[in-house]
Enzyme design. Sequence first.
Site, PDB file in Angstrom:
ATOM      1  N   GLY A  77       0.561  -0.837   0.110  1.00  0.00           N
ATOM      2  CA  GLY A  77      -0.190  -0.440   0.000  1.00  0.00           C
ATOM      3  C   GLY A  77       0.905   0.790  -0.054  1.00  0.00           C
ATOM      4  N   GLY A 126       0.327  -5.056   1.240  1.00  0.00           N
ATOM      5  CA  GLY A 126      -0.678  -4.444   0.186  1.00  0.00           C
ATOM      6  C   GLY A 126      -1.015  -5.491  -0.913  1.00  0.00           C
ATOM      7  N   GLU A 149       6.149  -4.578   7.708  1.00  0.00           N
ATOM      8  CA  GLU A 149       5.427  -3.995   8.262  1.00  0.00           C
ATOM      9  C   GLU A 149       6.504  -4.033   9.255  1.00  0.00           C
ATOM     10  OE1 GLU A 149       2.503  -5.045   5.179  1.00  0.00           O
ATOM     11  OE2 GLU A 149       4.326  -6.400   6.600  1.00  0.00           O
ATOM     12  N   ASP A 157      -0.961  -6.533   7.466  1.00  0.00           N
ATOM     13  CA  ASP A 157      -2.172  -6.257   7.820  1.00  0.00           C
ATOM     14  C   ASP A 157      -3.293  -7.793   6.619  1.00  0.00           C
ATOM     15  OD1 ASP A 157      -0.827  -5.369   6.166  1.00  0.00           O
ATOM     16  OD2 ASP A 157      -2.258  -3.453   6.956  1.00  0.00           O
TER      17      ASP A 157
END
Length: 426
Positions: A77, A126, A149, A157
Site C-alpha cells: 500500500g 498490500g 511491516e 495486515d
Amino acid sequence: MAPLASSKSQPHLLDPQVLVEDNPFSRTLILNRPKQLNALSYQMISRLFELFLAYEKDPNVKLLLLKGNGRAFCAGGDVAAVVRDIREVNWKSGAEFFGKEFTLNYILATYSKPQVSILDGIVMGGGAGASMHGRFRVATENSVFAMPETALGLFPDVGASYFLSRLPGFFDKKKMKLSFFAIMKALGFTHCHAFMEAITFHAVLLMSWLGEYVGLTGARLDGAEMLMCGLATHFVPSAKLPLLEEALVNLDSSDPAMISAIIDEYSERPFLKGKSAYHQLDVIDKCFSLRTVEAILSALEKEAVNMKEDWFSAAVQSLKKASPTSLKISLKSIREGRLQGVGQCLVREYRMVCHVMQGKLSKDFFEGCRAILLDKDKNPKWEPSQLDLVSDTVVEEYFSKVDDEEWEELKLPARFNLPGHAIAKL
C-alpha cells in the site's frame, strides 16, 4: 459507477492506475504505477473494488487475471501517502484507506469466480493482500515475497493473520510427539483442556510456525520458496507467461480444475537454493513456536551461535531492528488468526490499524515511515526501544475498540452464493 475502462478499447485515457484488458471470457486487470512499484493508492483500491464486484455479476466473465506493470506485481500500500494525508487531515483518513483495502481483501477472499494472480516480481504488504486471498497464485523466478511491516512500525495486515497462520504445515512423522497442550500453550490457551481435546490430530500435523517467521522478520522469499510453503499455487518460468495468459483468457470456463490443469501445463518444479530458510524448517518450528517474542529472539541467538549460518544472524538482526511494539502485536495477531475466519481477522486487523493510525498507544508507524520511506536514514527511533518495555497491557489495547465517539467497527459486506472454498474461509 464509472465505466469499466479497457486499456484496449480506450487507449486515450491518461495513465489510469488500473488497466483493463477485455478478453472473450475473462478480464485482465493490470496494476499500473510502475514507477511506484505498483504501490496501491486509494484510487487503485477503489477501482479494483468496483471492477471485481462488477465482474462477479457479469455472466460473460468466467475468470479474472491480476498482474502488475513493470518489475513489481505490487510492493504494498502507498503508506507514504497515508502518512501525508494523516498529517494534512487527521488519523481517520488513514483509517478510511485501510478500511477500503481490507474490504477489498474480503471480497477477494470470498470471490465466487477464480482469480489468477501473476506474481512476476515484487509482492509485498498490500500486494500480498491483493493476491494471496485469490484461488491461484503463479510465482516465477522473478518473484520476491515479503511482509515487511514490523520494520515500519506496523504489523502484517490485509488479512495476513489469516493466510500466514495457515501456511501448510511441515510437521513430519518425527513431529507427531507434539502434544495438544504444547500447541495450545504456544497459542496462549493454558487452561482450556476441553478445547484442546476438540482439536483433531490431523490439525496438529498441519500446524506451522512459518507464518510467525515470515511475519515477524519480514524475510524475503523467492518464487521457489513461495511454492514450497504454499504462498504460491504454481511456479511458471516468466518466459512462458505469455503462452499461459493466452491459454487462460481463451478458456470458456470457471471450473477451477480446468484452470489448474492449464497452469500445470506451463508449470515447472523450481530449484530451491541451498541457503534457503526452507531448509531450516525444524529450527523455525523450534524457535517461532515459543510463547513470546523475547523467547523467540533468545532461541534464535542460541541457534546462531551453534549453527554459524547467515540465515540465523539475518533473522536475529531483523528482529532487533524492528519496532518492539510491532513485533509483539504481530505475534499476537498471527496467533489469534489461527482460530478465526478471514472476516474476523480483517475486522480485528482494522481495530489494530486504527490504533496505529491514531498514534495514542505508539507513534512507531510514523517514525518508521520517516526513517524508511521519507528521510530514508534507515535509523528509526522506536518508543519503547526494547521488547521488555512493551507491556502486555499495551499490546491488549491494540485489540480493543478504539476510544472515539465517531469510530465504528469495520462492516464487511454480506456475501451470498459462495463456492465451497470461500465458505471454508469464514
